[in-house]
Design a protein around this motif. Sequence first.
Motif, PDB file in Angstrom:
ATOM      1  N   ASP A   1      -7.444  65.525 -60.101  1.00  8.78           N
ATOM      2  CA  ASP A   1      -7.290  65.961 -58.706  1.00  8.78           C
ATOM      3  C   ASP A   1      -6.682  67.348 -58.470  1.00  8.78           C
ATOM      4  O   ASP A   1      -7.068  68.005 -57.508  1.00  8.78           O
ATOM      5  CB  ASP A   1      -6.574  64.896 -57.863  1.00  8.78           C
ATOM      6  CG  ASP A   1      -5.202  64.558 -58.369  1.00  8.78           C
ATOM      7  OD1 ASP A   1      -5.053  64.413 -59.592  1.00  8.78           O
ATOM      8  OD2 ASP A   1      -4.256  64.430 -57.575  1.00  8.78           O
TER       9      ASP A   1
ATOM     10  N   SER B   1      -2.603  59.368 -64.386  1.00 10.28           N
ATOM     11  CA  SER B   1      -2.312  58.924 -63.019  1.00 10.28           C
ATOM     12  C   SER B   1      -3.596  58.669 -62.238  1.00 10.28           C
ATOM     13  O   SER B   1      -3.577  58.515 -61.025  1.00 10.28           O
ATOM     14  CB  SER B   1      -1.472  59.974 -62.291  1.00 10.28           C
ATOM     15  OG  SER B   1      -2.244  61.128 -62.029  1.00 10.28           O
TER      16      SER B   1
ATOM     17  N   PHE C   1       2.097  57.387 -48.758  1.00 10.40           N
ATOM     18  CA  PHE C   1       3.309  58.119 -49.128  1.00 10.40           C
ATOM     19  C   PHE C   1       3.066  59.303 -50.060  1.00 10.40           C
ATOM     20  O   PHE C   1       4.006  59.961 -50.478  1.00 10.40           O
ATOM     21  CB  PHE C   1       4.334  57.152 -49.735  1.00 10.40           C
ATOM     22  CG  PHE C   1       4.936  56.221 -48.727  1.00 10.40           C
ATOM     23  CD1 PHE C   1       6.002  56.618 -47.935  1.00 10.40           C
ATOM     24  CD2 PHE C   1       4.417  54.943 -48.533  1.00 10.40           C
ATOM     25  CE1 PHE C   1       6.550  55.772 -46.990  1.00 10.40           C
ATOM     26  CE2 PHE C   1       4.965  54.077 -47.585  1.00 10.40           C
ATOM     27  CZ  PHE C   1       6.032  54.495 -46.816  1.00 10.40           C
TER      28      PHE C   1
ATOM     29  N   TYR D   1      12.245  63.604 -57.110  1.00 12.44           N
ATOM     30  CA  TYR D   1      12.466  65.011 -56.761  1.00 12.44           C
ATOM     31  C   TYR D   1      13.951  65.286 -56.581  1.00 12.44           C
ATOM     32  O   TYR D   1      14.364  66.437 -56.480  1.00 12.44           O
ATOM     33  CB  TYR D   1      11.665  65.366 -55.497  1.00 12.44           C
ATOM     34  CG  TYR D   1      10.187  65.122 -55.715  1.00 12.44           C
ATOM     35  CD1 TYR D   1       9.443  66.017 -56.476  1.00 12.44           C
ATOM     36  CD2 TYR D   1       9.553  63.974 -55.240  1.00 12.44           C
ATOM     37  CE1 TYR D   1       8.098  65.783 -56.742  1.00 12.44           C
ATOM     38  CE2 TYR D   1       8.207  63.734 -55.496  1.00 12.44           C
ATOM     39  CZ  TYR D   1       7.490  64.634 -56.242  1.00 12.44           C
ATOM     40  OH  TYR D   1       6.172  64.396 -56.513  1.00 12.44           O
TER      41      TYR D   1
ATOM     42  N   PHE E   1       2.889  65.365 -51.358  1.00 13.14           N
ATOM     43  CA  PHE E   1       2.481  65.815 -52.699  1.00 13.14           C
ATOM     44  C   PHE E   1       1.132  66.525 -52.630  1.00 13.14           C
ATOM     45  O   PHE E   1       0.921  67.572 -53.238  1.00 13.14           O
ATOM     46  CB  PHE E   1       2.390  64.612 -53.643  1.00 13.14           C
ATOM     47  CG  PHE E   1       1.808  64.895 -55.004  1.00 13.14           C
ATOM     48  CD1 PHE E   1       2.624  65.181 -56.085  1.00 13.14           C
ATOM     49  CD2 PHE E   1       0.429  64.849 -55.213  1.00 13.14           C
ATOM     50  CE1 PHE E   1       2.084  65.426 -57.348  1.00 13.14           C
ATOM     51  CE2 PHE E   1      -0.121  65.093 -56.461  1.00 13.14           C
ATOM     52  CZ  PHE E   1       0.709  65.379 -57.524  1.00 13.14           C
ATOM     53  N   ARG E   2       0.210  65.954 -51.873  1.00 15.24           N
ATOM     54  CA  ARG E   2      -1.124  66.559 -51.772  1.00 15.24           C
ATOM     55  C   ARG E   2      -1.039  67.910 -51.076  1.00 15.24           C
ATOM     56  O   ARG E   2      -1.814  68.819 -51.361  1.00 15.24           O
ATOM     57  CB  ARG E   2      -2.075  65.594 -51.064  1.00 15.24           C
ATOM     58  CG  ARG E   2      -2.360  64.370 -51.938  1.00 15.24           C
ATOM     59  CD  ARG E   2      -3.304  63.386 -51.279  1.00 15.24           C
ATOM     60  NE  ARG E   2      -3.346  62.132 -52.040  1.00 15.24           N
ATOM     61  CZ  ARG E   2      -3.888  61.012 -51.592  1.00 15.24           C
ATOM     62  NH1 ARG E   2      -4.444  60.980 -50.398  1.00 15.24           N
ATOM     63  NH2 ARG E   2      -3.868  59.921 -52.338  1.00 15.24           N
TER      64      ARG E   2
ATOM     65  N   LYS F   1       4.109  52.784 -58.701  1.00 18.26           N
ATOM     66  CA  LYS F   1       4.107  53.918 -57.784  1.00 18.26           C
ATOM     67  C   LYS F   1       3.360  53.561 -56.513  1.00 18.26           C
ATOM     68  O   LYS F   1       2.272  53.006 -56.626  1.00 18.26           O
ATOM     69  CB  LYS F   1       3.428  55.086 -58.502  1.00 18.26           C
ATOM     70  CG  LYS F   1       3.268  56.330 -57.675  1.00 18.26           C
ATOM     71  CD  LYS F   1       2.488  57.327 -58.476  1.00 18.26           C
ATOM     72  CE  LYS F   1       2.199  58.520 -57.591  1.00 18.26           C
ATOM     73  NZ  LYS F   1       1.333  59.458 -58.220  1.00 18.26           N
TER      74      LYS F   1
ATOM     75  N   SER G   1       6.615  61.636 -53.125  1.00 16.71           N
ATOM     76  CA  SER G   1       6.883  62.715 -52.177  1.00 16.71           C
ATOM     77  C   SER G   1       7.197  62.207 -50.767  1.00 16.71           C
ATOM     78  O   SER G   1       8.107  62.714 -50.108  1.00 16.71           O
ATOM     79  CB  SER G   1       5.686  63.658 -52.138  1.00 16.71           C
ATOM     80  OG  SER G   1       4.497  62.946 -51.819  1.00 16.71           O
TER      81      SER G   1
END
Length: 344
Positions: free
Chosen positions: A139, A182, A217, A331, A221-222, A266, A292
Amino acid sequence: RPLAVETAQEAARPVALGLTQRPRRNRKAEWSRRLVREHTLTVDDLIWPLFVIEGSGRREPIASMPGVERLSVDEIVRDAEKAARAGIPAISFFPYTEPGLRDPTGSESLNRENLVCRAVRAVKKAVPELGIMTDVALDPYTSHGHDGLLEDGAILNDETVALLVEQSLIQAEAGTDIIAPSDMMDGRVGAIRVGLDRAGFRDVQIMAYAAKYASAFYGPFRDAIGTQAALVGDKRTYQMDPGNSDEAIREVALDIAEGADSVMVKPGLPYLDIIRRVKDEFAVPTFAYQVSGEYAMIEAAARNGWLDGERAMVESLLAFKRAGADGVLTYYALRVAERLRAGA
Ligand code: PBG
């Protein structure tokens, strides 16, 4: 009719409780609370995810993750040194790939000079004692933002796995310690293990994103890796349905059978029940990813003055330990490590 005054007074007379058990006795002072505490968070529990970008001397804020930045490779090295000094065992990298380098097959993932490989080599050279984990999935490199090859709206499993094996070998060659797939393709852990062994990377570990849910969620991150706008459709044909729990057990069982050294659940906080089930069932090293969106929720509330951010950070991380996790990708890793080191 209102109660007569005498009746009310009589009813409210203190009851003789005759208690033999008073749980509050153990909570009466800090020394006692420390003595009876069942779970603690330590610096040994932390893996710190970092975002990598091109350039040098570059630290770029991420709007939806206040306090987190995208870092050029030289800045990654500086943060890796900080992590090592704080006693953090391992860090992990996610690249922001320049839009011009993204294509339908994610070919930049196979470039030996891509951001992740350069970051791995630079950190291994500067801080050899620090563990390095790298994500395997397409990705960050695809123009459509999916973790696998897309054909006529479908994600191709086996063809994607072949690319993931190649990506793993390139990362292993760069010096990564832990390969973390992932992508949620079927059979990728086994194929990667065979590939690594054949190429002589017998000691490179695999941490499988074993139970990874199709979650809201991951939004920030994206944004951080620049796939949010590009993503065509959603990831529900490969990431797990949030309504499922038995399916997580099946996924974890497969990944262990295929050679995973450790497994991950996750997102984290919304899936603490899954962490507990996995740990009880398999008794293998089990990790949680405080993703994230979880970070963004806490930070947004804290920055609005709606909750005590420091306490919420520590409490949320401790929850993973209580649920049975051996460690957490977060994080907050450096911030909480520095706090723990200061004895707070
Ligand atoms: C993708 C990947 C994602 C995350 C880690 N690896 C997002 C996704 O599946 O879209 C999310 C991490 C986070 O939200 O912090 N392979």
